[in-house]
Design a protein around this motif. Structure first.
Motif, PDB file in Angstrom:
ATOM      1  N   GLY A  32      39.038  49.630 -89.178  1.00 14.12           N
ATOM      2  CA  GLY A  32      38.938  50.605 -90.261  1.00 14.12           C
ATOM      3  C   GLY A  32      40.141  51.519 -90.350  1.00 14.12           C
ATOM      4  O   GLY A  32      40.295  52.252 -91.324  1.00 14.12           O
ATOM      5  N   TRP A  33      40.990  51.501 -89.327  1.00 16.80           N
ATOM      6  CA  TRP A  33      42.172  52.370 -89.369  1.00 16.80           C
ATOM      7  C   TRP A  33      43.477  51.658 -89.029  1.00 16.80           C
ATOM      8  O   TRP A  33      44.548  52.185 -89.328  1.00 16.80           O
ATOM      9  N   ALA A  34      43.431  50.495 -88.435  1.00 11.93           N
ATOM     10  CA  ALA A  34      44.652  49.792 -88.025  1.00 11.93           C
ATOM     11  C   ALA A  34      45.143  48.894 -89.159  1.00 11.93           C
ATOM     12  O   ALA A  34      44.616  47.808 -89.364  1.00 11.93           O
ATOM     13  N   ASP A  39      40.180  45.339 -91.315  1.00 11.72           N
ATOM     14  CA  ASP A  39      38.948  44.607 -91.616  1.00 11.72           C
ATOM     15  C   ASP A  39      38.643  43.582 -90.527  1.00 11.72           C
ATOM     16  O   ASP A  39      38.548  42.382 -90.765  1.00 11.72           O
ATOM     17  N   ARG A  40      38.448  44.068 -89.316  1.00 12.34           N
ATOM     18  CA  ARG A  40      38.302  43.251 -88.117  1.00 12.34           C
ATOM     19  C   ARG A  40      36.988  42.509 -87.999  1.00 12.34           C
ATOM     20  O   ARG A  40      35.955  42.949 -88.483  1.00 12.34           O
ATOM     21  N   GLU A  41      37.059  41.418 -87.258  1.00 11.63           N
ATOM     22  CA  GLU A  41      35.878  40.680 -86.839  1.00 11.63           C
ATOM     23  C   GLU A  41      36.035  40.325 -85.363  1.00 11.63           C
ATOM     24  O   GLU A  41      37.154  40.168 -84.860  1.00 11.63           O
ATOM     25  N   ASP A  42      34.911  40.223 -84.683  1.00 11.23           N
ATOM     26  CA  ASP A  42      34.879  39.811 -83.287  1.00 11.23           C
ATOM     27  C   ASP A  42      34.964  38.293 -83.262  1.00 11.23           C
ATOM     28  O   ASP A  42      34.105  37.613 -83.821  1.00 11.23           O
ATOM     29  N   PHE A  48      39.569  40.317 -81.082  1.00 15.16           N
ATOM     30  CA  PHE A  48      39.234  40.652 -82.460  1.00 15.16           C
ATOM     31  C   PHE A  48      40.368  40.191 -83.364  1.00 15.16           C
ATOM     32  O   PHE A  48      41.511  40.077 -82.928  1.00 15.16           O
ATOM     33  N   ALA A  49      40.036  39.917 -84.621  1.00 16.92           N
ATOM     34  CA  ALA A  49      41.058  39.488 -85.574  1.00 16.92           C
ATOM     35  C   ALA A  49      40.883  40.257 -86.872  1.00 16.92           C
ATOM     36  O   ALA A  49      39.759  40.550 -87.290  1.00 16.92           O
TER      37      ALA A  49
END
Length: 144
Positions: A32-34, A39-42, A48-49
């Protein structure tokens, strides 16, 4: 002196250090900030990607969080098998620096890679400064 090897960005956050550490050490919430891995997923195995908002490239991240020291190291790369140490975050309790006990200062550090060109170094340094405001906004509106 302008440090040619490491860039740091810090911001005071009006939330306790442990709450902000939870944000900094959560691989999904970090998306949410990088902006380099948004929009990361495990994707399993502690990795994480997310997708870079700048070039659309998928970026992988592994976090090494040390709760006792409120420190997170981030290994970053273009694939699960090509991760390498890249960034670190430190959260200092506000009282450590003479601020309110229910506040903290969060710092992002990044080190310049030997093969990183000037444009890439300027981009990551500038982006980390802007990400400080996202981190503070996300943390301060969290109901914890």
């Amino acid at each position: 002196m302008i440090d040619p090897h490491c860039h740091t960005s810090s911001i005071k956050v009006n939330k306790p250090a442990e709450v902000v550490f939870d944000l900094m050490s959560d691989g999904v919430k970090q998306g949410g900030w990088a902006w380099g891995s948004f929009d990361r997923e495990d994707v399993g195995d502690g990795i994480f990607a997310g997708t870079s908002v700048f070039n659309g490239v998928r970026t992988f991240v592994r976090l090494d969080a040390d709760r006792a020291r409120l420190l997170v190291d981030y290994d970053v790369g273009p694939s699960k098998s090509a991760l390498r140490f890249r960034n670190s975050a430190r959260v200092l309790p506000g009282a450590t620096l003479g601020h309110a006990a229910d506040s903290c200062v969060v710092t992002l550090m990044t080190w310049r890679l030997a093969d990183q060109d000037d444009a890439g170094w300027t981009q990551i340094s500038t982006v980390h400064e802007a990400e400080m405001y996202l981190i503070r906004g996300l943390a301060e509106r969290d109901p914890q």
